[in-house]
Each structure stands twice: as C-alpha cells, then as structure tokens.
Design a protein around this motif. Structure first.
Motif, mmCIF file in Angstrom:
data_model
loop_
_atom_site.group_PDB
_atom_site.id
_atom_site.type_symbol
_atom_site.label_atom_id
_atom_site.label_comp_id
_atom_site.label_asym_id
_atom_site.label_seq_id
_atom_site.Cartn_x
_atom_site.Cartn_y
_atom_site.Cartn_z
ATOM 1 N N GLU A 1 0.825 -1.213 0.000
ATOM 2 C CA GLU A 1 0.000 0.000 0.000
ATOM 3 C C GLU A 1 0.860 1.264 0.000
ATOM 4 O O GLU A 1 0.459 2.283 -0.558
ATOM 5 N N THR A 2 2.034 1.193 0.597
ATOM 6 C CA THR A 2 2.953 2.335 0.569
ATOM 7 C C THR A 2 3.415 2.588 -0.857
ATOM 8 O O THR A 2 3.482 3.741 -1.298
ATOM 9 N N ILE A 3 3.720 1.510 -1.589
ATOM 10 C CA ILE A 3 4.113 1.646 -2.999
ATOM 11 C C ILE A 3 3.001 2.335 -3.771
ATOM 12 O O ILE A 3 3.239 3.296 -4.510
ATOM 13 N N ARG A 4 1.791 1.872 -3.580
ATOM 14 C CA ARG A 4 0.651 2.461 -4.298
ATOM 15 C C ARG A 4 0.444 3.921 -3.908
ATOM 16 O O ARG A 4 0.116 4.751 -4.748
ATOM 17 N N ILE B 1 5.635 10.127 -6.938
ATOM 18 C CA ILE B 1 7.069 10.041 -6.683
ATOM 19 C C ILE B 1 7.637 8.669 -7.054
ATOM 20 O O ILE B 1 8.849 8.500 -7.082
ATOM 21 N N LEU B 2 6.774 7.717 -7.326
ATOM 22 C CA LEU B 2 7.170 6.427 -7.902
ATOM 23 C C LEU B 2 6.351 6.208 -9.162
ATOM 24 O O LEU B 2 5.157 6.502 -9.183
ATOM 25 N N GLU C 1 16.350 0.004 -10.707
ATOM 26 C CA GLU C 1 16.218 1.463 -10.640
ATOM 27 C C GLU C 1 15.035 1.860 -9.764
ATOM 28 O O GLU C 1 15.094 2.846 -9.025
ATOM 29 N N ASP C 2 13.964 1.079 -9.832
ATOM 30 C CA ASP C 2 12.806 1.337 -8.976
ATOM 31 C C ASP C 2 13.181 1.165 -7.504
ATOM 32 O O ASP C 2 12.785 1.967 -6.653
ATOM 33 N N VAL C 3 13.950 0.123 -7.196
ATOM 34 C CA VAL C 3 14.388 -0.124 -5.814
ATOM 35 C C VAL C 3 15.278 1.026 -5.350
ATOM 36 O O VAL C 3 15.132 1.521 -4.230
ATOM 37 N N ARG C 4 16.185 1.483 -6.208
ATOM 38 C CA ARG C 4 17.059 2.608 -5.858
ATOM 39 C C ARG C 4 16.230 3.844 -5.512
ATOM 40 O O ARG C 4 16.462 4.508 -4.504
ATOM 41 N N LEU D 1 13.040 3.945 -4.559
ATOM 42 C CA LEU D 1 12.274 3.695 -3.341
ATOM 43 C C LEU D 1 13.152 3.867 -2.107
ATOM 44 O O LEU D 1 12.743 4.491 -1.123
ATOM 45 N N LYS D 2 14.350 3.352 -2.152
ATOM 46 C CA LYS D 2 15.263 3.494 -1.016
ATOM 47 C C LYS D 2 15.638 4.957 -0.789
ATOM 48 O O LYS D 2 15.775 5.412 0.340
ATOM 49 N N PHE D 3 15.791 5.698 -1.884
ATOM 50 C CA PHE D 3 16.054 7.133 -1.777
ATOM 51 C C PHE D 3 14.898 7.819 -1.046
ATOM 52 O O PHE D 3 15.107 8.636 -0.140
ATOM 53 N N ILE D 4 13.671 7.493 -1.445
ATOM 54 C CA ILE D 4 12.489 8.099 -0.822
ATOM 55 C C ILE D 4 12.474 7.810 0.670
ATOM 56 O O ILE D 4 12.259 8.705 1.491
ATOM 57 N N ARG D 5 12.724 6.578 1.047
ATOM 58 C CA ARG D 5 12.703 6.186 2.452
ATOM 59 C C ARG D 5 13.802 6.914 3.241
ATOM 60 O O ARG D 5 13.565 7.371 4.356
ATOM 61 N N GLN D 6 14.993 7.022 2.663
ATOM 62 C CA GLN D 6 16.088 7.728 3.337
ATOM 63 C C GLN D 6 15.759 9.212 3.500
ATOM 64 O O GLN D 6 16.036 9.803 4.541
#
Length: 127
Positions: free
Chosen positions: A17-20, A27-28, A43-46, A48-53
């Motif tokens: 649900e966070t992804i959605r 932003i994704l 690239e999607d994982v990169r 997502l990790k940027f967003i979380r950081q």
C-alpha cells in the motif's frame, strides 16, 4: 531484477500500500502492466530506497519529489538549498523539543511524592 509489487515493496522495506501511495503521489512510477502483472527493477528499488532515506531525514513527500527531479540533473545548488532548509527546520524542532523536555523535567522535580496538594504536572495541563 524483475519483481512483483510484493517483492519490490519487501526490497524497499515497505508495504504494498505504501508503494501504491507513492505512485498516487507521483514520486514512484507505475510500470505498464505486462503479462503476469507489473514488474519493477533495480532502478525502482534505488528510487524507493532514496524516498525512504529522505523521509528519515525529515523531508516531506513534496520536497522528496523536488529532490527526485534534481536527480536527473546537476543542480547542486538547489539540492543543497533544500537540504539547508530541512536542516534549519530540524534544528528549530530540536530546540522546541529541548524546551519541552526542560519544562517536563522541572514539573517532574516539582511533583515530588512528599508534597501535598495538586500535582504540578496535572495542574500545568489544566486539570
């Protein structure tokens, strides 16, 4: 990497649900539906990790969106200015939290168990 949304979410340490939610906020990216569903890559994982950081550092989703736009360019000044603004906001919040801590420490000291009458802690909160 060729991941389902569930594996993608797990790789980023978030729920589906966070992804959605991030996709609705823009932003994704939402990948095109292929046979067997949507697929996500490295690239999607990169991203997502940027967003979380960035969230951990206190940036809002709007600010993160702006930083992600800078990712494609070389506008160091704008990125630095955004980080400076976040730093100032954090320092302001830390000062505010320190004032609150000091006030609570004073109230705790005033509310020793040997005294009678209303508790200063409860009294300060309007009881």
């Amino acid at each position: 990497m060729d991941m389902t949304i569930a594996k993608f979410a797990a790789a980023g340490g978030v729920g589906v649900e966070t992804i959605r939610f991030y996709q609705r906020k823009g932003i994704l990216k939402t990948p095109k539906r292929l046979e067997g569903g949507r697929r996500y890559g490295a690239e999607d994982v990169r991203r997502l990790k940027f967003i979380r950081q960035a969230q951990t550092a206190g940036f809002t989703l709007e600010e993160i969106g702006e930083l992600l736009e800078l990712d494609a360019g070389e506008d160091r000044e704008r990125a630095r200015d955004a980080a400076k603004a976040r730093l100032i906001a954090l320092e302001t919040r830390i000062a505010e939290l320190n004032r609150i801590r000091e006030a609570l420490e004073r109230l705790v000291a005033e509310c020793s168990s040997g005294q009678s009458g209303p508790c200063p802690i409860l009294k300060s909160f309007g009881l």
